[in-house]
Each structure stands twice: as C-alpha cells, then as structure tokens.
Design a protein around this motif. Structure first.
Motif, mmCIF file in Angstrom:
data_model
loop_
_atom_site.group_PDB
_atom_site.id
_atom_site.type_symbol
_atom_site.label_atom_id
_atom_site.label_comp_id
_atom_site.label_asym_id
_atom_site.label_seq_id
_atom_site.Cartn_x
_atom_site.Cartn_y
_atom_site.Cartn_z
ATOM 1 N N GLY A 70 0.797 -1.220 0.000
ATOM 2 C CA GLY A 70 0.000 0.000 0.000
ATOM 3 C C GLY A 70 0.833 1.275 0.000
ATOM 4 N N TRP A 71 2.102 1.174 -0.352
ATOM 5 C CA TRP A 71 2.975 2.352 -0.324
ATOM 6 C C TRP A 71 2.450 3.452 -1.241
ATOM 7 C CZ3 TRP A 71 6.018 3.718 -4.692
ATOM 8 C CH2 TRP A 71 6.088 2.750 -5.710
ATOM 9 N N ARG A 72 2.714 4.698 -0.817
ATOM 10 C CA ARG A 72 2.278 5.877 -1.567
ATOM 11 C C ARG A 72 3.495 6.628 -2.077
ATOM 12 N NH1 ARG A 72 -0.938 6.683 3.092
ATOM 13 N NH2 ARG A 72 0.203 8.586 3.543
ATOM 14 N N ALA A 73 3.310 7.316 -3.212
ATOM 15 C CA ALA A 73 4.415 8.059 -3.828
ATOM 16 C C ALA A 73 3.996 9.490 -4.133
ATOM 17 C CB ALA A 73 4.867 7.363 -5.114
ATOM 18 N N MET A 74 4.994 10.343 -4.226
ATOM 19 C CA MET A 74 4.840 11.730 -4.657
ATOM 20 C C MET A 74 5.896 11.974 -5.730
ATOM 21 S SD MET A 74 5.416 15.240 -2.462
ATOM 22 C CE MET A 74 3.971 15.013 -1.431
ATOM 23 N N ASP A 75 5.503 12.647 -6.814
ATOM 24 C CA ASP A 75 6.431 12.978 -7.900
ATOM 25 C C ASP A 75 6.460 14.496 -8.052
ATOM 26 O OD1 ASP A 75 7.993 13.121 -10.185
ATOM 27 O OD2 ASP A 75 6.509 12.187 -11.500
ATOM 28 N N ALA A 76 7.521 15.103 -7.551
ATOM 29 C CA ALA A 76 7.676 16.564 -7.583
ATOM 30 C C ALA A 76 8.367 16.965 -8.883
ATOM 31 C CB ALA A 76 8.493 17.024 -6.379
ATOM 32 N N GLY A 77 7.695 17.776 -9.690
ATOM 33 C CA GLY A 77 8.245 18.164 -10.989
ATOM 34 C C GLY A 77 8.063 17.039 -11.981
ATOM 35 N N THR A 78 6.839 16.581 -12.156
ATOM 36 C CA THR A 78 6.547 15.345 -12.879
ATOM 37 C C THR A 78 6.915 15.340 -14.361
ATOM 38 O OG1 THR A 78 4.891 13.595 -13.069
ATOM 39 C CG2 THR A 78 4.122 15.871 -13.433
ATOM 40 N N GLY A 79 6.945 16.486 -15.025
ATOM 41 C CA GLY A 79 7.300 16.507 -16.448
ATOM 42 C C GLY A 79 6.338 15.680 -17.274
ATOM 43 N N THR A 80 6.819 14.605 -17.881
ATOM 44 C CA THR A 80 5.968 13.714 -18.688
ATOM 45 C C THR A 80 5.120 12.785 -17.835
ATOM 46 O OG1 THR A 80 7.650 11.986 -18.799
ATOM 47 C CG2 THR A 80 7.617 13.622 -20.608
#
Length: 182
Positions: A70-80
């Motif tokens: 159930g891990w969660r992620a964040m993508d800062a400056g996702t671009g594509t």
C-alpha cells in the motif's frame, strides 16, 4: 519528411531489469517480468533517455521490494509523468504528481491515460509549496539543484517515517551544496 524523420532516433530503452521505455510508434515484445512505459518525446521533460530520469527509475525499481504494502508516492516536478507512471506500474497504491508547468500536467495526464494508469492525481503546483499534499513513502524529485534545495524542507515534512527521497538533477560540482541543503 523532416517533420517525421526525428522518430528514427527513438527506440525502446531497457532502463533496468524491470522497466523498458518505448515510444508509441515502436513495437517491443516484453519479457514476462518487464514493465513497458510508453512515453513519446515532446514538450515535457522525462522520456527515460536522460541519465537523471533513468537513475530515478532504477533507484525506484531497487527500492520497491523494501516498501510496505500500500505504499504511496509523490512525484515533484513530474514533467511527462514517467516517474509517477512507473510508481503505479511498480505497485504504488496512490501517487500525487505535480509540476509548475501546465503543459507538463497536460502531457503527463495524456501519458498516464496511454499507460492505463488510474491511481495518479496530477496537479499544477510548485515543489516549494507542498503543504496540501498527502505524506508518502517515496518522494521522487528529478529537479535542478537550486529547486531541490529550496523544496527540501517541505518535501521532508511530507515523507512518512522510514520513507525515501529519490532525487536527481544534481551536477557533480553541486553535490556538496545539495547534500548540505538536504
């Protein structure tokens, strides 16, 4: 036809033992354990061709076996959206991805749809102002050094205990400064 001839230079790229990034116009027969990310080069950064993106993808692949269910992620400056898409394909239960550039958000949403991703929430946002986002087990940040340093305090507050920051975009000459900043 010069408008189409540039496509000749883009082929599937094996990024790690699990991830292959390919443009939509190329065929590729994946091995059973490979994840295919279809990303076309365009107006947003992140096709897997650049060393910073490939490094983040490899590190994410290496980290996944250690993450809780159930891990969660964040993508800062996702671009594509490539890192967010990879996070979903590698098992993240939810991903918040954001970029300051509205064009990047449009492109990343299109890429997520093309890759059948449904767990990613894309938002126009500044990586230095993340108070409204949820905490995450993994924070991905392929940013330039100055922005990474400026964003570090807010991103650190969003990292769950025992979480991981995967970052890239740092020149060797900036490594010491970024290390101090982080």
């Amino acid at each position: 036809d010069w408008a189409e001839s540039w496509k000749e230079y883009f082929w599937p790229q094996k990024i790690s033992n699990r991830i292959v990034v390919k443009p939509t116009w190329r065929d590729y027969s994946p091995k059973p354990d490979e994840i295919i990310l279809e990303i076309d080069p365009g107006m947003a950064f992140g096709t897997g061709d650049h060393a910073t993106t490939a490094t983040c993808l490899r590190l994410l692949c290496d980290l996944v076996p250690e993450l809780p269910i159930g891990w969660r992620a964040m993508d800062a400056g996702t671009g594509t959206g490539i890192l967010a898409i990879a996070a979903e394909k590698l098992g993240s239960s939810s991903i918040e991805a954001f970029d300051f550039d509205p064009v990047c958000i449009r492109v990343s949403k299109e890429n997520a749809q093309a890759n059948n991703c449904r767990k990613i929430e894309f938002t126009i946002a500044d990586s230095r102002k993340v108070s409204g986002f949820k905490s995450a087990h993994v924070i991905l940040a392929n940013l330039f050094s100055e922005l990474l340093i400026a964003s570090a305090p807010g991103l650190a507050k969003k990292m769950l205990s025992g979480g991981h920051l995967i970052f890239s975009g740092v020149l060797r000459s900036q490594a010491e400064e970024v290390s101090r900043g982080l």
